[in-house]
Design a protein around this motif. Structure first.
Motif, PDB file in Angstrom:
ATOM      1  N   ASP A  80       7.653  64.989  -6.253  1.00 12.84           N
ATOM      2  CA  ASP A  80       8.153  65.347  -4.816  1.00 12.84           C
ATOM      3  C   ASP A  80       8.768  66.612  -4.323  1.00 12.84           C
ATOM      4  OD1 ASP A  80       7.846  62.547  -4.445  1.00 12.84           O
ATOM      5  OD2 ASP A  80       9.113  61.956  -6.001  1.00 12.84           O
ATOM      6  N   LEU A  81       9.259  67.124  -5.842  1.00  8.08           N
ATOM      7  CA  LEU A  81       9.466  68.757  -5.339  1.00  8.08           C
ATOM      8  C   LEU A  81       8.028  69.180  -5.034  1.00  8.08           C
ATOM      9  CD1 LEU A  81      10.950  68.856  -8.771  1.00  8.08           C
ATOM     10  CD2 LEU A  81      11.901  67.943  -6.513  1.00  8.08           C
ATOM     11  N   ALA A  82       6.557  69.120  -5.298  1.00 10.68           N
ATOM     12  CA  ALA A  82       5.511  70.156  -4.564  1.00 10.68           C
ATOM     13  C   ALA A  82       5.351  69.405  -3.207  1.00 10.68           C
ATOM     14  CB  ALA A  82       4.276  69.479  -5.795  1.00 10.68           C
ATOM     15  N   ALA A  83       5.822  68.642  -2.869  1.00  7.53           N
ATOM     16  CA  ALA A  83       5.562  67.459  -1.254  1.00  7.53           C
ATOM     17  C   ALA A  83       6.207  69.151  -0.824  1.00  7.53           C
ATOM     18  CB  ALA A  83       5.882  67.192  -0.963  1.00  7.53           C
ATOM     19  N   LEU A  84       7.775  68.489  -1.721  1.00  8.01           N
ATOM     20  CA  LEU A  84       8.740  69.482  -0.299  1.00  8.01           C
ATOM     21  C   LEU A  84       8.406  71.072  -0.526  1.00  8.01           C
ATOM     22  CD1 LEU A  84      12.101  67.940  -2.058  1.00  8.01           C
ATOM     23  CD2 LEU A  84      11.200  68.022   0.374  1.00  8.01           C
ATOM     24  N   ARG A  85       7.668  71.497  -1.572  1.00 10.57           N
ATOM     25  CA  ARG A  85       7.537  73.105  -1.332  1.00 10.57           C
ATOM     26  C   ARG A  85       6.418  72.958  -0.585  1.00 10.57           C
ATOM     27  NH1 ARG A  85       8.491  72.190  -7.406  1.00 10.57           N
ATOM     28  NH2 ARG A  85       9.969  72.894  -8.190  1.00 10.57           N
ATOM     29  N   ALA A  86       5.524  72.283  -0.417  1.00 16.31           N
ATOM     30  CA  ALA A  86       4.326  73.068   0.443  1.00 16.31           C
ATOM     31  C   ALA A  86       4.636  72.877   1.528  1.00 16.31           C
ATOM     32  CB  ALA A  86       2.974  71.572  -0.015  1.00 16.31           C
ATOM     33  N   ALA A  87       6.066  71.962   2.155  1.00 13.64           N
ATOM     34  CA  ALA A  87       6.981  72.101   3.504  1.00 13.64           C
ATOM     35  C   ALA A  87       7.645  72.591   3.400  1.00 13.64           C
ATOM     36  CB  ALA A  87       7.458  71.021   3.313  1.00 13.64           C
ATOM     37  N   GLY A  88       7.711  74.137   2.680  1.00 12.34           N
ATOM     38  CA  GLY A  88       8.264  75.403   3.522  1.00 12.34           C
ATOM     39  C   GLY A  88       9.113  74.907   2.608  1.00 12.34           C
ATOM     40  N   VAL A  89      10.099  74.170   1.470  1.00 13.03           N
ATOM     41  CA  VAL A  89      11.509  74.559   0.873  1.00 13.03           C
ATOM     42  C   VAL A  89      11.497  75.299  -0.031  1.00 13.03           C
ATOM     43  CG1 VAL A  89      13.119  72.602   0.506  1.00 13.03           C
ATOM     44  CG2 VAL A  89      12.009  71.739   2.643  1.00 13.03           C
ATOM     45  N   ALA A  90      12.374  75.179  -0.533  1.00  9.12           N
ATOM     46  CA  ALA A  90      12.669  75.865  -1.706  1.00  9.12           C
ATOM     47  C   ALA A  90      13.796  75.209  -2.647  1.00  9.12           C
ATOM     48  CB  ALA A  90      13.588  77.177  -1.752  1.00  9.12           C
ATOM     49  N   VAL A  91      13.437  74.897  -4.068  1.00  9.64           N
ATOM     50  CA  VAL A  91      13.690  73.760  -4.120  1.00  9.64           C
ATOM     51  C   VAL A  91      14.074  74.397  -6.061  1.00  9.64           C
ATOM     52  CG1 VAL A  91      12.742  71.548  -5.702  1.00  9.64           C
ATOM     53  CG2 VAL A  91      11.888  72.158  -3.669  1.00  9.64           C
ATOM     54  N   TRP A  92      15.541  74.096  -6.008  1.00  3.87           N
ATOM     55  CA  TRP A  92      16.090  74.573  -7.288  1.00  3.87           C
ATOM     56  C   TRP A  92      16.075  73.589  -8.060  1.00  3.87           C
ATOM     57  CZ3 TRP A  92      17.971  79.257  -8.841  1.00  3.87           C
ATOM     58  CH2 TRP A  92      18.148  79.522 -10.310  1.00  3.87           C
ATOM     59  N   VAL A  93      15.129  74.168  -9.636  1.00  4.79           N
ATOM     60  CA  VAL A  93      15.176  72.709 -11.077  1.00  4.79           C
ATOM     61  C   VAL A  93      15.468  72.632 -12.262  1.00  4.79           C
ATOM     62  CG1 VAL A  93      13.323  70.955 -12.466  1.00  4.79           C
ATOM     63  CG2 VAL A  93      12.408  72.003  -9.905  1.00  4.79           C
ATOM     64  N   THR A  94      16.710  71.784 -12.436  1.00  2.00           N
ATOM     65  CA  THR A  94      17.424  72.312 -13.795  1.00  2.00           C
ATOM     66  C   THR A  94      16.777  71.713 -14.822  1.00  2.00           C
ATOM     67  OG1 THR A  94      18.940  70.604 -13.374  1.00  2.00           O
ATOM     68  CG2 THR A  94      19.674  72.479 -12.320  1.00  2.00           C
ATOM     69  N   ALA A  95      16.991  72.446 -15.920  1.00  2.00           N
ATOM     70  CA  ALA A  95      16.531  71.782 -17.118  1.00  2.00           C
ATOM     71  C   ALA A  95      17.286  71.568 -18.641  1.00  2.00           C
ATOM     72  CB  ALA A  95      15.516  72.431 -17.838  1.00  2.00           C
ATOM     73  N   VAL A  96      17.954  70.857 -18.908  1.00  2.00           N
ATOM     74  CA  VAL A  96      19.176  70.571 -19.351  1.00  2.00           C
ATOM     75  C   VAL A  96      18.779  69.378 -20.579  1.00  2.00           C
ATOM     76  CG1 VAL A  96      21.757  70.003 -19.353  1.00  2.00           C
ATOM     77  CG2 VAL A  96      20.903  71.284 -17.577  1.00  2.00           C
ATOM     78  N   ARG A  97      19.081  70.119 -21.996  1.00  2.00           N
ATOM     79  CA  ARG A  97      19.011  68.698 -22.723  1.00  2.00           C
ATOM     80  C   ARG A  97      20.244  69.399 -23.730  1.00  2.00           C
ATOM     81  NH1 ARG A  97      12.603  67.963 -23.370  1.00  2.00           N
ATOM     82  NH2 ARG A  97      12.053  67.522 -21.672  1.00  2.00           N
ATOM     83  N   THR A  98      21.030  70.576 -23.532  1.00  2.00           N
ATOM     84  CA  THR A  98      21.755  70.907 -24.150  1.00  2.00           C
ATOM     85  C   THR A  98      23.070  71.105 -24.066  1.00  2.00           C
ATOM     86  OG1 THR A  98      21.842  72.897 -24.615  1.00  2.00           O
ATOM     87  CG2 THR A  98      20.834  71.262 -26.078  1.00  2.00           C
ATOM     88  N   LEU A  99      24.700  70.570 -24.236  1.00  2.00           N
ATOM     89  CA  LEU A  99      25.369  71.615 -23.033  1.00  2.00           C
ATOM     90  C   LEU A  99      25.766  72.829 -22.948  1.00  2.00           C
ATOM     91  CD1 LEU A  99      28.310  70.879 -22.362  1.00  2.00           C
ATOM     92  CD2 LEU A  99      29.790  71.544 -24.882  1.00  2.00           C
ATOM     93  N   PRO A 100      25.620  73.995 -24.255  1.00  2.00           N
ATOM     94  CA  PRO A 100      25.520  75.090 -23.220  1.00  2.00           C
ATOM     95  C   PRO A 100      24.196  74.785 -22.435  1.00  2.00           C
ATOM     96  CG  PRO A 100      25.408  74.569 -25.747  1.00  2.00           C
ATOM     97  CD  PRO A 100      25.529  73.704 -24.678  1.00  2.00           C
TER      98      PRO A 100
END
Length: 249
Positions: A80-100
């Motif tokens: 889904d994120l790749a489809a958004l990017r392909a449509a020219g939309v900027a995507v910010w993706v978080t990667a969170v596995r700890t509190l810090p």
């Protein structure tokens, strides 16, 4: 994650993650133009809905003309994120596995939206300040189911598991090979835990659905929003979660 263009010009944001929706809404609600059907906080949020985290209506998102879409590497599908990017939309993706990581990632994400670090983020850091550098020695060993039929539990490298560790709760499956292993109920009851922790999401465990499966263990019913969301809920979680753990029966 870098965002094309000038982040300071972001004026329209679509969020595909409930906790990120709450983070932006608590900081600059006028930026949000769309969110998922599961984005329930703050209550009364009035904006376009784009279906769920796992099945967003990509065409609907694009039609909202966002300057930025907020997503998470675990909650949203890469297709889904790749489809958004392909449509020219900027995507910010978080990667969170700890509190810090959550606290740092939220600051960076809000900065990508052109926002200064908000007071609630400082309050969240202050609330957890004494355990940010390291978790205290565990006092309780717990099984933490997240689903039933089949039974699934928190495994390794999860944000919720890290948050519990900072409250002195050791995850009985914290060294599992999978992040969310499927485990037979008989094994869960025989693993030698002191407690079963039952959050109300993603599966809606309750006093009538969950504790019955663990007759020999005290059950702690926890707010899933305070355990699994990273955002303004963190300012309350340090108080709410210990209270709910202490009420285990």
């Amino acid at each position: 994650m870098p965002v094309p263009g000038d982040a300071g010009r972001v004026g329209r944001v679509v969020s595909l993650v409930p906790s990120l929706t709450e983070a932006v809404a608590a900081t600059a609600p006028g930026l949000l133009v769309g969110a998922t059907d599961w984005c329930s906080h703050p209550p009364g949020l009035d904006l376009a809905r784009v279906r769920g985290t796992k099945n967003p209506d990509v065409a609907r998102v694009v039609a909202l003309r966002p300057d930025l879409v907020l997503a998470n590497e675990e909650e949203n599908r890469e297709a889904d994120l790749a489809a958004l990017r392909a449509a020219g939309v900027a995507v910010w993706v978080t990667a969170v596995r700890t509190l810090p990581q959550a606290l740092t990632g939220l600051r960076r994400m809000l900065a990508a939206c052109g926002l200064d670090s908000p007071p609630w983020l400082a309050e969240a850091r202050d609330a957890w300040a004494d355990v940010l550098d390291a978790a205290p020695p565990p006092t309780v060993r717990a099984v933490v189911p997240i689903w039933r039929r089949p039974w699934m539990v928190l495994g390794r490298d999860t944000f919720a598991g890290d948050l519990l560790a900072r409250l002195g709760i050791a995850n009985a499956y914290g060294d599992a090979a999978d992040r969310y292993p499927k485990v037979p109920l008989t094994e869960l009851n025989a693993v030698g835990a002191d407690l079963v922790v039952l959050p109300d999401e993603p599966y809606a465990f309750s006093a009538d659905d969950g504790p019955d499966a663990f007759p020999a263990l005290p059950s702690a019913l926890l707010s899933g929003r305070h355990l699994t969301w990273y955002g303004p809920s963190l300012t309350e979680a340090r108080r709410v979660l210990p209270e709910q753990l202490a009420a285990a029966r």
